[in-house]
Design a protein around this motif. Structure first.
Motif, PDB file in Angstrom:
ATOM      1  N   LEU A  61     -41.978-127.968   0.262  1.00 21.32           N
ATOM      2  CA  LEU A  61     -41.025-128.407   1.597  1.00 21.32           C
ATOM      3  C   LEU A  61     -40.007-128.877   1.225  1.00 21.32           C
ATOM      4  N   ILE A  62     -39.147-128.775   2.190  1.00 20.07           N
ATOM      5  CA  ILE A  62     -37.518-129.299   2.099  1.00 20.07           C
ATOM      6  C   ILE A  62     -37.457-130.572   1.888  1.00 20.07           C
ATOM      7  N   ASP A  63     -36.562-131.366   1.389  1.00 20.42           N
ATOM      8  CA  ASP A  63     -35.538-133.040   1.210  1.00 20.42           C
ATOM      9  C   ASP A  63     -36.925-133.177   0.240  1.00 20.42           C
ATOM     10  N   MET A  64     -37.623-133.349  -0.842  1.00 22.51           N
ATOM     11  CA  MET A  64     -38.218-133.470  -1.808  1.00 22.51           C
ATOM     12  C   MET A  64     -37.769-134.450  -2.124  1.00 22.51           C
ATOM     13  N   PRO A  65     -37.816-135.090  -2.508  1.00 24.48           N
ATOM     14  CA  PRO A  65     -37.386-136.252  -3.737  1.00 24.48           C
ATOM     15  C   PRO A  65     -37.400-135.489  -5.251  1.00 24.48           C
ATOM     16  N   PRO A  66     -36.003-135.227  -6.093  1.00 24.43           N
ATOM     17  CA  PRO A  66     -36.813-134.660  -7.521  1.00 24.43           C
ATOM     18  C   PRO A  66     -37.012-135.931  -8.148  1.00 24.43           C
ATOM     19  N   PHE A  68     -42.340-138.869  -9.847  1.00 26.41           N
ATOM     20  CA  PHE A  68     -42.429-137.260  -9.310  1.00 26.41           C
ATOM     21  C   PHE A  68     -43.155-137.123  -8.118  1.00 26.41           C
ATOM     22  N   ILE A  69     -42.601-136.352  -7.608  1.00 24.14           N
ATOM     23  CA  ILE A  69     -43.480-135.634  -6.754  1.00 24.14           C
ATOM     24  C   ILE A  69     -43.471-134.035  -6.490  1.00 24.14           C
ATOM     25  N   ILE A  70     -44.143-133.703  -5.358  1.00 22.80           N
ATOM     26  CA  ILE A  70     -44.309-131.934  -4.897  1.00 22.80           C
ATOM     27  C   ILE A  70     -44.533-132.597  -3.591  1.00 22.80           C
ATOM     28  N   TYR A  86     -51.374-140.470  -5.824  1.00 24.29           N
ATOM     29  CA  TYR A  86     -51.446-140.186  -4.973  1.00 24.29           C
ATOM     30  C   TYR A  86     -51.800-138.937  -4.376  1.00 24.29           C
ATOM     31  N   ILE A  87     -52.476-138.481  -3.305  1.00 24.41           N
ATOM     32  CA  ILE A  87     -52.097-136.994  -2.920  1.00 24.41           C
ATOM     33  C   ILE A  87     -51.790-137.483  -1.102  1.00 24.41           C
ATOM     34  N   ASN A  88     -51.105-136.913  -0.502  1.00 24.83           N
ATOM     35  CA  ASN A  88     -51.340-136.677   1.068  1.00 24.83           C
ATOM     36  C   ASN A  88     -51.441-135.247   0.903  1.00 24.83           C
ATOM     37  N   ARG A  89     -52.697-134.990   2.212  1.00 26.45           N
ATOM     38  CA  ARG A  89     -52.424-133.889   3.458  1.00 26.45           C
ATOM     39  C   ARG A  89     -52.379-134.584   5.045  1.00 26.45           C
ATOM     40  N   ALA A  91     -48.865-129.177   5.152  1.00 24.89           N
ATOM     41  CA  ALA A  91     -48.747-129.632   4.259  1.00 24.89           C
ATOM     42  C   ALA A  91     -49.478-130.811   3.065  1.00 24.89           C
ATOM     43  N   LEU A  92     -49.162-130.450   1.701  1.00 19.60           N
ATOM     44  CA  LEU A  92     -49.477-131.096   1.022  1.00 19.60           C
ATOM     45  C   LEU A  92     -49.148-131.737   0.088  1.00 19.60           C
ATOM     46  N   ILE A  93     -48.233-133.631  -0.474  1.00 23.72           N
ATOM     47  CA  ILE A  93     -47.803-134.151  -1.365  1.00 23.72           C
ATOM     48  C   ILE A  93     -48.321-134.702  -2.020  1.00 23.72           C
ATOM     49  N   TYR A  94     -48.145-135.101  -3.297  1.00 20.67           N
ATOM     50  CA  TYR A  94     -49.043-135.664  -4.033  1.00 20.67           C
ATOM     51  C   TYR A  94     -47.932-135.936  -5.436  1.00 20.67           C
TER      52      TYR A  94
END
Length: 803
Positions: free
Chosen positions: A680-685, A668-670, A607-610, A643-646
């Motif tokens: 970004l702050i507080d992203m799961p490892p 896995f997430i960035i 997935y990718i989220n802008r 933000a870009l979350i993928y």
């Protein structure tokens, strides 16, 4: 005399034999939804004590009938048995409809491990009652964390809320029995006010179907379905008792439901949970007890043509906040980081002292549903919620025992929707939802109010649809419009008003410049118009399945993000809102690939989220602020960025043998801050969970499992560290509020066995161990990680009695 009696008897007998019994009843059975014929249904004729069946056209004929009443009982596979009364006065035609999709009478029908599908083309996951019961002493977030891609945001060990693909709080909505929970979820330390023991099923919904619940569910919707009564004459119940060794906690939960074949039902459920202080491997986590009380009641009537129900639930939850997290200022915060252990360690106790939280939540719901032949189903619902949140700090003098935060949020909701499902290949649902909220921040606390008084009005309308095409494709689409109106009464201190430049940009919202010395009253009003769209497609080719989804979502900032201003003692920091924040706009693209055969299943979900105007909270450039005699505290503010979350979720299931299986889920997430070119702050490892499970039904349904949890160190994080000069020594030190803790690995064990006590009663005994190796670790997503380790080894015993 006897001669007259004989003649009279002869006359009556002759009259009865002369009665006309040559009438015919022609009947036609059809599906209530789409009018298609019901073939091979069984019709029992009570007066004649015989059976007939309907033909290929759904028709049946009964000949040689006399005048009078006729009772027919009609049954068919997947239909609700129906009794029909016909008054025969001549040749008669009777059209009869049956509910041919009886599983739709409830929102979900559970048979073994099967569940009704909530969404078809988007990512989703379902947690059923057997899995929920294994977490009877846990929280909603503890349960949802078993889903790949779902993490938790913790404030200590008793306040836990779900994170879905890096998103949480207002971006993840919780639907409790069709009602959107309004329990001030905007707070990072505000967990969902839910009793998990009242649930039958938990579903994570994304994509087009999520727009039927809300347009701002950028992270997704968690749909909670309560325990439902059966569609037959029965009385069922269960009692669950759990003991946890780590905090010497005990949980007792019971439910009892009665239903009648005529359609009436009623039931109730209650839970009591009491925890003492938890224990890390090396010390007691002082003041981490919990006192939880909850119950729910429901009653109503249900048939395939119409139904109504009334539901009420109440939760009273008192939670202790780790004593060592209540610091007097930045000096103690630095000392806590450097020492590596809590500043306060006391002996075990069940007592809950300040600092603590107490939350009381009432929910009332009334719903009516009506089905229309060859068309669909109409539903109308009203709901009311009252959520009181009190946060207590260590206070002295006249304010001892008085909460420092006392918020009462009342919410009224009204919604109506119509499901067009007469065509089995096309389903359309349309609806309108409205909500009114009033928040009251009690000034009797004697503390400058963190969240102000406000009124909020929301209205939304939506259309969702699903198409099954001849070429094997399944398509989904949805569109939604939402209007949000916020009207607040907010007092600002003059230094804050000028410091943030509000005196230049927002001078027009000032109502009273002298409400109090050094303070001014403002009336900020916001209107937001939001459009949300989702489309999806799915195609199955042999053992392979492909799905693709796109969604556009918008979320208005919540009152906390806009108006927060003051010391939030429960997390020992100052929080500052931002009047300049706009709405978030998220464009998300996700795909799903599934392969499955008789022994192996793999599921991959990239997935990718802008997200434009992504709102987050982080330390200010100043880092600290001194508040009178209270001391120096960390200062955080709400900011906006792009933000870009993928990432990707991976699930593997492999059946090693008939009784032995292995499962793995990896996420896995960035997260990237595009404006500031940093993480970004507080992203799961990165995290991965592997479970080996053995099951043997012949040995009293024995189940034994071993689970491995691995959490990598989060190497992608922003740097908010700052320098601080210690007043007592003049020494300049680096305050590290950014560096994540080290990676860690945990092992868990679970087992259960079931035995029959009586003819219809069973007893299930469960034994499990969490953190078998008693590992010391700290969780990056625990906001109290600076002060103490996580909970150590826990032995748990569970008894479940079904009756």
């Amino acid at each position: 005399m006897f001669r007259y009696i004989g003649l009279l008897s002869l006359a009556i007998t002759s009259l009865s034999f002369s009665q006309d019994c040559n009438f015919t009843l022609l009947g036609e059975l059809s599906d209530f939804h789409d009018g298609t014929p019901i073939v091979s249904a069984t019709i029992y004729i009570k007066e004649n004590d015989r059976y007939i069946t309907s033909d290929f056209d759904g028709k049946f004929k009964i000949e040689n009938l006399c005048k009078g009443p006729l009772t027919l009982t009609i049954s068919h596979i997947a239909c609700e048995t129906k009794t029909v009364y016909v008054n025969i006065t001549g040749d008669t035609f009777k059209a009869i409809t049956l509910e041919h999709h009886i599983e739709e009478l409830g929102e979900v029908s559970v048979t073994g491990n099967s569940t009704k599908q909530e969404t078809n083309t988007a990512q989703k996951a379902v947690i059923e009652v057997n899995e929920i019961e294994a977490f009877s002493s846990g929280s909603l977030a503890d349960i949802t964390r078993t889903i790949s891609g779902v993490s938790t945001l913790n404030t200590g060990n008793n306040i836990v809320k779900p994170i879905i693909h890096g998103l949480h709080s207002s971006r993840v909505i919780t639907m409790q029995n069709g009602v959107r929970m309004q329990d001030q979820e905007w707070g990072l330390e505000h967990a969902p006010t839910v009793d998990v023991n009242a649930l039958q099923e938990i579903t994570l919904v994304k994509g087009a179907s999520a727009l039927a619940y809300s347009g701002d569910a950028i992270g997704g919707a968690i749909v909670l379905r309560p325990i439902k009564a059966y569609n037959r004459d029965t009385l069922v119940g269960k009692t669950i008792a759990v003991y946890d060794s780590n905090n010497r906690g005990y949980t007792v939960s019971s439910s009892l439901f009665k239903s009648y074949k005529e359609g009436w039902f009623f039931g109730g459920q209650g839970t009591y949970r009491r925890f003492g202080d938890s224990k890390a491997p090396d010390y007691v986590l002082s003041n981490t007890g919990l006192d939880f009380k909850a119950f729910s009641l429901q009653s109503g009537y249900r048939s395939f043509e119409e139904s109504f129900n009334v539901y009420y639930s109440y939760v009273d939850n008192e939670i202790g906040i780790l004593s060592s997290a209540h610091i007097g200022g930045i000096d103690q915060f630095i000392e806590s980081i450097e020492s590596g252990q809590p500043s306060t360690i006391q002996g075990f106790t069940y007592d809950i002292k300040d600092p603590r939280q107490r939350i009381r939540h009432h929910l009332v719901k009334a719903e009516y549903e009506r089905r229309f032949s060859n068309l669909g189903k109409l539903s109308i619902q009203y709901d009311y919620q009252s959520n009181q949140r009190q946060e207590f700090d260590r206070r002295r003098g006249d304010f001892r025992g008085v909460p420092s935060i006392d918020l009462l949020l009342q919410t009224h909701g009204l919604q109506t929707k119509f499901l067009f499902d007469s065509n089995s290949n096309v389903k359309v649902q349309a609806g309108i939802q409205s909500q009114y909220q009033d928040n009251f921040a009690d000034p009797a606390t004697g503390v400058f109010r963190l969240i102000p008084d406000f009124q909020r009005f929301d209205i939304g309308t939506f259309v969702t649809s699903e198409w099954k095409l001849d070429n094997g494709y399944l398509l989904e689409g949805a569109i939604r419009y939402d209007f949000n109106h916020i009207d607040a009464q907010k007092i600002y201190r003059e230094f804050r008003w000028e410091e943030r430049g509000y005196d230049q940009d927002f001078a027009d919202i000032v109502v009273d410049e002298n409400i109090a010395p050094g303070q001014l009253l403002t009336n900020p009003v916001y209107d937001f118009h939001n459009i949300s769209v989702a489309i999806g497609a799915k195609k199955r080719i042999d053992k392979h399945e492909f799905a693709l989804n796109y969604s556009l979502s918008n979320r208005a900032p919540n009152p906390s993000e806009l108006f927060s201003d003051g010391l939030h003692q429960s997390v020992a920091r100052i929080e500052v809102g931002n009047l300049r924040l706009g709405k978030e706009t998220a464009n998300q693209l996700s795909a799903t690939y599934t392969y499955q055969n008789s022994r192996f299943k793999v599921l991959v979900e990239p997935y990718i989220n802008r997200i434009d105007n992504y709102i987050f909270i982080a330390p200010t450039e100043l880092g600290i602020r001194i508040i009178g005699q209270a001391g120096a505290f960390l200062e955080y503010e709400f900011l906006g960025t792009d933000a870009l979350i993928y990432g990707v979720d991976l699930n593997l299931d492999y059946l090693l043998s008939e009784r032995l299986s292995i499962k793995n889920s990896t996420a896995f997430i960035i997260g990237e801050d595009l404006k500031n070119n940093e993480a970004l702050i507080d992203m799961p490892p990165l995290n991965t969970r592997t479970t080996i499970q053995y099951q043997n039904k012949e040995w009293n349904s024995l189940a034994v499992g071993l689970t491995s949890d691995f959490f990598a160190m989060q190497n992608n994080f922003p740097n908010y560290n700052f320098l601080y000069t210690v007043p007592s020594t003049g020494e300049e030190v680096l305050v590290d509020v950014s560096t994540p803790p080290q990676a860690y690995h945990l092992l868990h064990f679970n087992s259960s066995i079931e035995t029959k006590l009586f003819k219809k009663n069973t007893l299930e005994i469960g034994f499990s161990i969490q953190n078998i190796l008693n590992t010391s670790y700290r969780n990056y997503l625990n906001r109290l990680r600076f002060f103490a380790d996580e909970v150590g080894r826990n032995f748990q015993v569970q008894l479940k009695f079904n009756y």
